[in-house]
Design a protein around this motif. Structure first.
Motif, PDB file in Angstrom:
ATOM      1  N   GLU A  61       0.838  -1.199   0.000  1.00 32.43           N
ATOM      2  CA  GLU A  61       0.000   0.000   0.000  1.00 32.43           C
ATOM      3  C   GLU A  61       0.870   1.244   0.000  1.00 32.43           C
ATOM      4  N   GLN A  62       0.468   2.211  -0.831  1.00 34.44           N
ATOM      5  CA  GLN A  62       1.138   3.516  -0.885  1.00 34.44           C
ATOM      6  C   GLN A  62       0.112   4.605  -0.592  1.00 34.44           C
ATOM      7  N   LEU A  63       0.297   5.311   0.522  1.00 35.45           N
ATOM      8  CA  LEU A  63      -0.603   6.403   0.885  1.00 35.45           C
ATOM      9  C   LEU A  63      -0.233   7.634   0.071  1.00 35.45           C
ATOM     10  N   LEU A  64      -1.210   8.206  -0.642  1.00 35.17           N
ATOM     11  CA  LEU A  64      -0.940   9.316  -1.540  1.00 35.17           C
ATOM     12  C   LEU A  64      -1.027  10.659  -0.821  1.00 35.17           C
ATOM     13  N   ASN A  65      -0.156  11.550  -1.203  1.00 31.40           N
ATOM     14  CA  ASN A  65      -0.040  12.876  -0.581  1.00 31.40           C
ATOM     15  C   ASN A  65      -0.851  13.879  -1.406  1.00 31.40           C
ATOM     16  N   LEU A  66      -2.179  13.801  -1.271  1.00 25.79           N
ATOM     17  CA  LEU A  66      -3.077  14.591  -2.117  1.00 25.79           C
ATOM     18  C   LEU A  66      -3.790  15.675  -1.317  1.00 25.79           C
ATOM     19  N   SER A  67      -4.194  16.731  -2.018  1.00 35.74           N
ATOM     20  CA  SER A  67      -4.989  17.789  -1.401  1.00 35.74           C
ATOM     21  C   SER A  67      -6.436  17.342  -1.268  1.00 35.74           C
ATOM     22  N   ALA A  68      -7.215  18.096  -0.519  1.00 34.92           N
ATOM     23  CA  ALA A  68      -8.630  17.767  -0.331  1.00 34.92           C
ATOM     24  C   ALA A  68      -9.368  17.794  -1.668  1.00 34.92           C
ATOM     25  N   GLU A  69      -9.025  18.772  -2.516  1.00 37.09           N
ATOM     26  CA  GLU A  69      -9.676  18.872  -3.815  1.00 37.09           C
ATOM     27  C   GLU A  69      -9.330  17.673  -4.707  1.00 37.09           C
ATOM     28  N   GLU A  70      -8.090  17.233  -4.652  1.00 35.87           N
ATOM     29  CA  GLU A  70      -7.661  16.090  -5.465  1.00 35.87           C
ATOM     30  C   GLU A  70      -8.326  14.802  -4.984  1.00 35.87           C
ATOM     31  N   LYS A  71      -8.470  14.649  -3.687  1.00 38.88           N
ATOM     32  CA  LYS A  71      -9.160  13.475  -3.141  1.00 38.88           C
ATOM     33  C   LYS A  71     -10.628  13.474  -3.560  1.00 38.88           C
ATOM     34  N   GLN A  72     -11.247  14.649  -3.483  1.00 41.63           N
ATOM     35  CA  GLN A  72     -12.650  14.750  -3.877  1.00 41.63           C
ATOM     36  C   GLN A  72     -12.823  14.419  -5.352  1.00 41.63           C
ATOM     37  N   SER A  73     -11.887  14.870  -6.180  1.00 40.86           N
ATOM     38  CA  SER A  73     -11.947  14.596  -7.615  1.00 40.86           C
ATOM     39  C   SER A  73     -11.877  13.099  -7.888  1.00 40.86           C
ATOM     40  N   ILE A  74     -10.983  12.408  -7.200  1.00 37.62           N
ATOM     41  CA  ILE A  74     -10.841  10.962  -7.388  1.00 37.62           C
ATOM     42  C   ILE A  74     -12.106  10.246  -6.950  1.00 37.62           C
ATOM     43  N   TYR A  75     -12.632  10.638  -5.789  1.00 37.46           N
ATOM     44  CA  TYR A  75     -13.846   9.983  -5.281  1.00 37.46           C
ATOM     45  C   TYR A  75     -15.029  10.195  -6.228  1.00 37.46           C
ATOM     46  N   THR A  76     -15.210  11.437  -6.665  1.00 36.27           N
ATOM     47  CA  THR A  76     -16.334  11.752  -7.547  1.00 36.27           C
ATOM     48  C   THR A  76     -16.234  10.963  -8.853  1.00 36.27           C
ATOM     49  N   PHE A  77     -15.030  10.893  -9.414  1.00 41.32           N
ATOM     50  CA  PHE A  77     -14.871  10.152 -10.662  1.00 41.32           C
ATOM     51  C   PHE A  77     -15.179   8.672 -10.462  1.00 41.32           C
ATOM     52  N   LEU A  78     -14.612   8.068  -9.430  1.00 37.84           N
ATOM     53  CA  LEU A  78     -14.790   6.632  -9.229  1.00 37.84           C
ATOM     54  C   LEU A  78     -16.249   6.272  -8.979  1.00 37.84           C
ATOM     55  N   GLU A  79     -16.929   7.076  -8.196  1.00 39.41           N
ATOM     56  CA  GLU A  79     -18.340   6.804  -7.908  1.00 39.41           C
ATOM     57  C   GLU A  79     -19.207   7.030  -9.150  1.00 39.41           C
ATOM     58  N   THR A  80     -18.958   8.120  -9.852  1.00 39.23           N
ATOM     59  CA  THR A  80     -19.743   8.421 -11.059  1.00 39.23           C
ATOM     60  C   THR A  80     -19.488   7.375 -12.138  1.00 39.23           C
ATOM     61  N   ASN A  81     -18.231   7.005 -12.302  1.00 43.67           N
ATOM     62  CA  ASN A  81     -17.867   6.016 -13.313  1.00 43.67           C
ATOM     63  C   ASN A  81     -18.500   4.664 -13.007  1.00 43.67           C
ATOM     64  N   TYR A  82     -18.486   4.280 -11.738  1.00 42.18           N
ATOM     65  CA  TYR A  82     -19.065   2.997 -11.341  1.00 42.18           C
ATOM     66  C   TYR A  82     -20.583   2.988 -11.547  1.00 42.18           C
ATOM     67  N   ALA A  83     -21.209   4.116 -11.294  1.00 42.01           N
ATOM     68  CA  ALA A  83     -22.667   4.205 -11.450  1.00 42.01           C
ATOM     69  C   ALA A  83     -23.080   4.106 -12.918  1.00 42.01           C
ATOM     70  N   ASN A  84     -22.167   4.447 -13.824  1.00 37.38           N
ATOM     71  CA  ASN A  84     -22.453   4.401 -15.254  1.00 37.38           C
ATOM     72  C   ASN A  84     -22.077   3.033 -15.813  1.00 37.38           C
ATOM     73  N   ASN A  85     -22.945   2.070 -15.610  1.00 34.87           N
ATOM     74  CA  ASN A  85     -22.745   0.713 -16.134  1.00 34.87           C
ATOM     75  C   ASN A  85     -21.416   0.120 -15.675  1.00 34.87           C
ATOM     76  N   GLN A  86     -21.071   0.370 -14.415  1.00 34.93           N
ATOM     77  CA  GLN A  86     -19.816  -0.117 -13.831  1.00 34.93           C
ATOM     78  C   GLN A  86     -18.595   0.294 -14.656  1.00 34.93           C
ATOM     79  N   GLY A  87     -18.697   1.445 -15.278  1.00 35.67           N
ATOM     80  CA  GLY A  87     -17.550   1.989 -16.010  1.00 35.67           C
ATOM     81  C   GLY A  87     -17.082   1.111 -17.148  1.00 35.67           C
ATOM     82  N   ALA A  88     -18.005   0.443 -17.842  1.00 31.89           N
ATOM     83  CA  ALA A  88     -17.644  -0.498 -18.910  1.00 31.89           C
ATOM     84  C   ALA A  88     -16.739   0.163 -19.945  1.00 31.89           C
ATOM     85  N   TYR A  89     -15.680  -0.533 -20.325  1.00 30.48           N
ATOM     86  CA  TYR A  89     -14.731  -0.011 -21.307  1.00 30.48           C
ATOM     87  C   TYR A  89     -14.078  -1.168 -22.050  1.00 30.48           C
TER      88      TYR A  89
END
Length: 384
Positions: free
Chosen positions: A105-133
């Motif tokens: 495990e590698q803990l990332l040194n991210l800002s609050a905005e960067e963490k929020q961006s990652i969370y929003t993308f992952l949740e939104t992507n998963y909600a959209n047909n499990q991010g099929a690609y």
């Protein structure tokens, strides 16, 4: 009217929930899973862990559903939809522990905005047909997805430093470094994948392997101002080495036995001034079928790595048609021409190998030598 209001309320609630802000103390880390005992596990795995005060979730990519219609056909054609995964951290760790696969495990040194961006993308992507690609082993896989998510969240400001043990390598070498050369998986990869993977990968392209995600992230910085990884740790260390299989059933043994058999029959034919027609029929049938498969992988699929495959120089599709001439006591003259063509193809293969156009499986060498000897015998025998 009441029904409409309820629907609108639920819709607004769902949107608000999917876009909720995560706590300031949220931790985001990258998990690197070590190799497993199967070919599809041999290259490891990667995931993003998002730990908050109320949840501990791991998101990953490269999953697929065996129940999808036409699963095997779509997989072969390169048109299979791969999915984003979402699992409880403890369940995922226990799963890989049971498989005896290491977890870092590698803990990332991210800002609050960067963490929020990652969370929003992952949740939104998963909600959209499990991010099929559409999956690509080198450019769009479980590791490159992790790289891209982190890079996008930091606006592309990640700067990679070359690891101390970095070497320029081709894609094929990077793959084969994770496999034992004397395995059927290694042989199959070298036969199925074409010359396009024999070019040198750029440093960033090395990150298609999960272990290189870990290695490059360790020395990466964000805007050359702060380290990307604040801390690293090993969650689980594998205590055994995975078996390489039975040596007696390995490609080098099996193909060497076949090569010796072909050379022995050829020598016997030469001494007795005869021709074992069944051997020539089997050889042309098998080589032709392999050639058809390689041709389909090149031209009839969306797999980028199967193009320009010069294994067709020893396994050519037209060999299937030649087996009908091989079974005759006096085949047509153009069959002799095809044998000359086959000898030329083997010579071209050698040139391609030496010049580095494409690297071929070393376990094929005994078989290729045997084929060359058989072709030379056929040329001399059929000219009489």
């Amino acid at each position: 009217m009441k029904l409409l209001l309820r629907v609108l309320f639920l819709l607004c609630f769902t949107v608000a929930f999917s876009q909720k802000n995560i706590p300031n103390n949220t931790q985001i880390s990258v998990l690197t899973i070590g190799p497993g005992n199967n070919l599809n596990d041999a290259f490891g795995h990667s995931g993003i862990r998002l730990k908050t005060s109320y949840s501990d979730i791991v998101y990953d990519f490269g999953r697929y559903n065996f129940e999808d219609p036409n699963f095997y056909l779509n997989f072969a054609r390169g048109k299979l939809n791969y999915l984003q995964g979402k699992a409880n951290y403890n369940n995922l760790v226990n799963f890989y522990k049971q498989q005896n696969r290491s977890i870092k495990e590698q803990l990332l040194n991210l800002s609050a905005e960067e963490k929020q961006s990652i969370y929003t993308f992952l949740e939104t992507n998963y909600a959209n047909n499990q991010g099929a690609y559409l999956y690509d082993f080198f450019y769009d896989n479980c590791a490159t997805k992790i790289r891209d998510v982190i890079e996008n969240a930091t606006n592309g400001n990640i700067n990679y430093q070359l690891p101390d043990n970095y070497e320029d390598k081709t894609f094929r070498t990077l793959i084969q470094d994770e496999l034992h050369y004397n395995t059927w998986g290694s042989l199959g990869i070298d036969i199925a994948l074409g010359a396009v993977i024999d070019r040198t990968a750029t440093p960033r392209e090395h990150l298609f392997l999960p272990k290189n995600i870990y290695t490059f992230f360790e020395k990466a910085t964000i805007s050359n101002e702060k380290e990307l990884v604040s801390s690293s740790k090993t969650i689980f260390k594998s205590d055994t080495k995975f078996q390489k299989g039975n040596f007696l059933l390995s490609p080098s043994v099996i193909l060497s036995v076949l090569a010796v058999l072909i050379i022995f029959i050829t020598y016997r034919d030469y001494k007795n001034q005869c021709r074992t027609k069944i051997l020539d029929v089997i050889l042309h049938l098998v080589l032709g079928l392999i050639g058809v498969l390689l041709t389909l992988l090149w031209f009839a699929t969306d797999h980028t790595a199967t193009a320009y495959n010069y294994n067709l120089l020893w396994a050519f599709p037209l060999s299937i048609l030649m087996m009908f001439q091989a079974c005759k006591s006096e085949p047509k003259k153009w069959f002799v021409g095809y044998i000359k063509f086959s000898v030329l193809m083997l010579c071209l293969l050698t040139v391609h190998w030496i010049s580095g156009v494409q690297r071929f499986a070393p376990t094929l060498i005994p078989l290729l030598i045997a084929l060359f000897i058989r072709y030379i015998f056929l040329l001399k025998f059929l000219k009489k």
